[in-house]
Design an enzyme around this catalytic site. Structure first.
Site, PDB file in Angstrom:
ATOM      1  CG  ASP A 253      -1.845   1.150   1.348  1.00 10.65           C
ATOM      2  OD1 ASP A 253      -1.815   2.033   0.466  1.00 10.65           O
ATOM      3  OD2 ASP A 253      -2.646   1.175   2.308  1.00 10.65           O
ATOM      4  CD  GLU A 279      -4.928  -0.365   0.141  1.00  8.31           C
ATOM      5  OE1 GLU A 279      -4.733  -1.584   0.360  1.00  8.31           O
ATOM      6  OE2 GLU A 279      -5.463   0.398   0.969  1.00  8.31           O
ATOM      7  CG  ASP A 329     -13.843   5.039   3.916  1.00 10.66           C
ATOM      8  OD1 ASP A 329     -12.754   4.812   4.471  1.00 10.66           O
ATOM      9  OD2 ASP A 329     -14.754   5.700   4.468  1.00 10.66           O
TER      10      ASP A 329
END
Lengths: 447, 447
Positions: A253, A279, A329
């Site tokens: 990430d 990511e 999210d």
């Protein structure tokens, strides 16, 4: 079904809650060296006899949490006075009214501080609706009439990729076999991966120890933060891969750290450690950039979404073939209603959803969305995992429960969003007991 | 060059200023039926002997202006105490520090309320720098060292489309012939088009009368708001085309009202009136959607930008061939520094910039950017026009001056951003004399 009432929403209460997480470098990554995990928190109060409240929040990492609270307060006039029955029967109308306020819309539209504030309030309404329905949110959604779910979605700007009729067909089809999947979910839970081992501020010993423990705890995927220094990343990826062995998925990430060409070079330089996904390789706004990175780094997958600000950007990421993994999210977009649209877009394009979590209470929220997706939309958990971070759960009344690397399905009514009253009191900024004492100690040190 | 000083920024003062424009339907369009044009206004004060202040603002349309002010206040700690010399010699460092605050960045990143607040503060710094240099901003930029201009730009996320070396080459080339163009600009001004005739709330008689007057005043392009009702739009476009004749460009503006397929159908239905461009046909976030609309409605041009939230989205609009006309806004993105990047991207891709203006003070600001572009970057005004709306200019100390459909080049030092003190006092919300009296009158009416 409950008899109709005259109950109204009587108050929209806000709290600026901040946890001093920067002191242990929990949550540190290449873009966020010292986050103080925070919540702009909202409580909808009603005069209903049942005494239920709706709780919601936006996650921030410290400074600016006050701006986020101010944005929630700017929505108050749209909420106070609403019929509780009508609100819970149709949160979509609240969502549309908030997004459609033409003056507030100018501050986005549908992005940033104002849109996150809408997400907090809309999620609070769903928390209230689920409590009044006496169901955890995932179950309320999974058992709802598909046509009603479609009515909860704002299709504006989506119809070139997903029409209401297509959404309905996906939901009707998704309902087949839901009872069996519900039983399985209640027994086994939903698979998770953990980021707890991989924060950039942790040294190699701590990283290795936590990675080994994660596998022992039943996780089949872990994630490492990368992007600050390539030599460090090579060393840390090597240590992590050695610790977990070849059978465990190792995600990396970059938290938006790179330009497009740099993302490609850096990811290729880490390919020997067999990363499962990269990511946030670059700006979350860069749809074409993500598509270019994906073409260049395959078979490493490209994942993004925690900073994708609305359904229109997700639509394009899917249209452009920019994503292998969609990381919605719970509190970045406009709440449950917009996330239903995003789940349906992902289902139509056949891209697995692996939600972003961690922060404050994001694990508590997103589990409901993934469980709905599994039970009543895509029907599978294959290649799907919910992020798990072992932070701050003890501040919640209905915290997530992990069993052998799986999220146990929540059974308490609501959206698992309510924080403990004593935590709210202690970590309210700057007047709560923790911060008041901290400020006093700083003053003393300075004197 | 002035001798070095020890002067510091001593205060960041904010004002919530709102004008009651909704009462006359000025500014009404298909998405914004009743805007109250407002400014979240900021003044940088210093202890320098020259007494100069830096003024900046973000434009909003009413509700939420308080949230925008709160966001500016969240930046205060980054500004107060800075060396005035250093700030004016290098506003780019302030810009990078504000955008790079990792905790505040979470609230965007680089979008919405927080990013507009950064734009207001950065623009105020440029206003101060130009006053201290004793030049109007356009001239400060046009006469600056090209390498210094490049140093003012944040190339993060841009290098796949524009590198610093390419930017430098464009600026060096752009400087050739600048003296002649400056002389021409000072004599003739910069061409404008007007939106004053075409607000959706105006009846056909008013529209026709204002369109005829616009042509008589020297404008070669006017703009009509469309998108609420197709039959109305056909009637209004017919009336406008009849009023101005075939030689005048007639732009139409849907203010994000449509989905992609609807935008294509609606624009084609108005094609018989020879619209020059269709502006904001759909979501400002929909890069691929704009590209699809552009392919389908040619030769009608596609214009957008007033709600494009940063350079990364502009980069993609250009990469995707989604735009014929780039409409940057002075106060939507992160201020002058980011707009330099956007002007350079447009120059590289050969797309003309026709800035968004109107609102409160946007005409005053954007003229400086277009004049710099003409004098020292693209070297042309061909197919380039600055929007002009005849609103609220009298509240500014250095208001725009129109001559025969052209913006006269500002000669006063600064960014033309300063509002009259008496206007600030009168329209401060809710305590200024106008709003206090308005509130008292409402209370009396209710009683």
């Amino acid at each position: 079904m409950a008899p109709p009432t005259t109950a109204r929403v009587t108050a929209v209460e806000t709290h600026d809650i901040r946890f001093p997480t920067s002191r242990d470098l929990d949550g540190s990554d290449a873009m966020n060296p010292d986050p103080d995990y925070s919540a702009a928190y909202v409580v909808l109060r009603t005069d209903a006899a049942d005494g239920h409240e709706g709780h919601g929040f936006t996650f921030t990492i410290g400074r600016g949490n006050d701006v986020q609270v101010a944005a929630i307060e700017a929505l108050r006039a749209h909420v106070v006075g609403r019929s509780v029955d009508a609100l819970c029967a149709d949160p979509g109308t609240l969502s549309r009214d908030l997004i459609g306020d033409s003056q507030l819309r100018w501050l986005g539209p549908e992005k940033g501080v104002m849109h996150m504030a809408i997400g907090a309030v809309v999620n609070a309404a769903w928390d209230l609706a689920a409590k009044r329905a006496d169901k955890p949110l995932w179950r309320l959604l999974a058992e709802a009439d598909p046509a009603w779910l479609v009515s909860q979605i704002d299709f504006r700007y989506l119809t070139d990729a997903l029409t209401p009729d297509e959404a309905l067909a996906l939901l009707v089809h998704g309902r087949e076999g839901a009872a069996e999947r519900t039983a399985h979910l209640l027994e086994r839970g939903y698979p998770a991966y953990t980021t707890s081992a991989g924060w950039l501020g942790y040294d190699d010993e701590k990283l290795t120890r936590l990675a080994v423990r994660a596998v022992a705890d039943g996780f089949r995927q872990i994630k490492l933060k990368v992007g600050a220094d390539l030599a460090d990343d090579v060393r840390r990826c090597r240590a992590a891969r050695a610790a977990v062995g070849p059978g465990i998925r190792l995600a990396i990430d970059a938290n938006q750290r790179w330009d497009v060409d740099e993302a490609i070079r850096w990811t290729r330089a880490l390919a020997e450690f067999d990363p499962y996904w990269i990511e946030e390789p670059t700006s979350p706004d860069d749809i074409l950039g993500h598509a270019a990175v994906r073409r260049a780094v395959a078979p490493v997958k490209v994942a993004t979404g925690e900073h994708v600000h609305n359904r229109v950007v997700f639509k394009q990421l899917l249209q452009a073939g920019a994503l292998d993994v969609l990381q919605l999210d719970a509190a970045r977009v406009g709440g449950v209603n917009e996330n239903l649209a995003i789940l349906l877009l992902a289902a139509k394009f056949g891209v697995p959803v692996c939600p972003h979590a961690g922060g404050v209470g994001l694990c508590e929220l997103v589990q409901h969305l993934s469980m709905f997706d599994h039970v009543a939309l895509t029907g599978t958990t294959e290649d799907r995992v919910i992020e798990y971070v072992d932070h701050l759960h003890d501040h919640f009344l209905d915290p997530v429960v992990m069993r052998a690397g799986h999220y146990a399905a929540p059974t308490a009514p609501g959206f698992s969003a309510a924080m403990r009253p004593e935590s709210i009191e202690r970590y309210t900024y700057p007047g709560g007991t923790f911060w008041a004492a901290d400020l006093a100690a700083r003053k003393e040190n300075e004197a």
